[in-house]
Design an enzyme around this catalytic site. Sequence first.
Site, short mmCIF file in Angstrom:
data_model
loop_
_atom_site.label_atom_id
_atom_site.label_comp_id
_atom_site.label_asym_id
_atom_site.label_seq_id
_atom_site.Cartn_x
_atom_site.Cartn_y
_atom_site.Cartn_z
N TRP A 193 0.83 -1.21 0.00
CA TRP A 193 0.00 0.00 0.00
C TRP A 193 0.87 1.26 0.00
CZ3 TRP A 193 -0.31 4.08 3.47
CH2 TRP A 193 -1.40 4.94 3.31
N HIS A 194 2.02 1.19 0.68
CA HIS A 194 2.88 2.37 0.78
C HIS A 194 3.55 2.70 -0.54
CE1 HIS A 194 2.48 1.93 5.17
NE2 HIS A 194 2.87 3.18 5.22
N GLY A 195 3.77 1.73 -1.39
CA GLY A 195 4.43 2.05 -2.65
C GLY A 195 4.58 0.83 -3.54
N PHE A 207 2.72 8.45 -1.52
CA PHE A 207 1.98 7.21 -1.30
C PHE A 207 0.50 7.38 -1.63
CE2 PHE A 207 5.31 6.90 2.21
CZ PHE A 207 6.24 6.40 1.33
#
Length: 494
Positions: A322-324, A494
Amino acid sequence: MIFSSLEYLLVFLPATLLGFLLLTQRGRLEFGWLVVCSLVFYGWWNPAYLALLIGSMGFNYLIGRGISRSSRAAGVLLVLGVTGNLLAIGWFKYAGFLVSNLNSLLGLNIESLNIVLPLAISFFTFQQIAFLVDCRRGIAREYHVLDYALFVSFFPQLIAGPIVHHQDVIPQFMQLRKTRYDTGNLSVGLTALTIGLFKKVIIADGLAEMATPVFAAAEQGASISATAAWLAALCYTFQLYFDFSGYSDMAIGSARLFGVRLPENFNSPYKSTSIIEFWRRWHITLSNFLRDYLYISLGGNRKGYPRQLINLMITMLLGGLWHGAGWTFVFWGGLHGLYLVANHLWVRRGGSLRAQLLQTRWFPLAAGSATFLAVVIAWVWFRAETFAGARIMVQAMFNLQSLAATLPDILAANGLPGLALLLLAAGVAWRLPNTQQWMADSNLVIANRAVTRSRYYWRPQRRFALATAVLGAAALYKLVYLPNSISEFIYFQF
């Protein structure tokens, strides 16, 4: 437009607040004004992506209303809604990542898609997925379209959170229409805004100047000493905290100016004595989202202990993704998943040894140090752009032969002001009260929950106000006279 810019602080925010106050208690006009201003705020970056935000809001509002009104088709509509949201975020955020991996694995030559990642897509997409799931569960009611639009687009939380739940803010919007504006919101909001600005502009951006060159050198394959690697890792550890914590304070403060209380996002995470505790304190709204809508949906702890640990690992891997869109983020999530699994096993299997250690005076210090060390090592993978760069950093950190660097060597590389800033950051994170505690000590409460007062008391009020004014003056001085040293917030990517 970013919170730490002069156009936001001196033009956009005052103008938006003035318009809101002039329209207060005039039906829904003040909230229509906030929606328009929020769209301007988002479109300031790239007006073309306003269509994406508006389309996403319209799509999810209609799907949510359909779920609430039709019990027969609710399941199908939920699948349609979640699929539509995931396809949107999948295309913009992960399509390029998928293509590059297919090229590498299969020897293909698919052209790069060159997709520009829209700001905030991770936040407003998952926020709306939670809304649809709650509609299916019967938790969310059918809201007025303007209330829903403001819930999604409200500019203080739009770009990088805190991730808000519809039950956190929409009832507040409805209540604000019935009550007079409380001028106490101004002092609370401006104080939180000022503290967050200082965290970002003075501490986080200052630490970035020491961390960035070392990580960049590692990406280029340069040889790095253990001392330089540890200093860069520590600088980034505190840079990330003060950058995102500062953003959250500014978001919470900006929202409070309009009488809206956003949820707390940080609770002194580096004071944690276990990884479990760390994730209860770090990015609280994301942790709650992953728990409520992913971990529990996978089965949580309801299907036996081994399955619980598997669910925990899956949750953290997806949380990393989800962060990247990068394998370093997946590795970071997996590393924290392993940390959490080990922590849960220790809690469950530690037995008498754990009970004995908990009774000793030194155990909290040892546990806190071990937790912090584990977090620092994991942040290297979070920060690095490639596995090669992360590997060079980690190998340098554990190159015992080069750990004998002297203080003059450290000073030559970073300067006394740089080391002083790092020590200041560590002291604030470990020893001083967080923003919520600090403001509670002066009866300026910004969180919805009860906040335990710290042991540092800043009364009388004028002493607290003076300290806040000094922080704000220092930050504004840097904004005006050193504008090139100001960077975007890390979580914007993000």
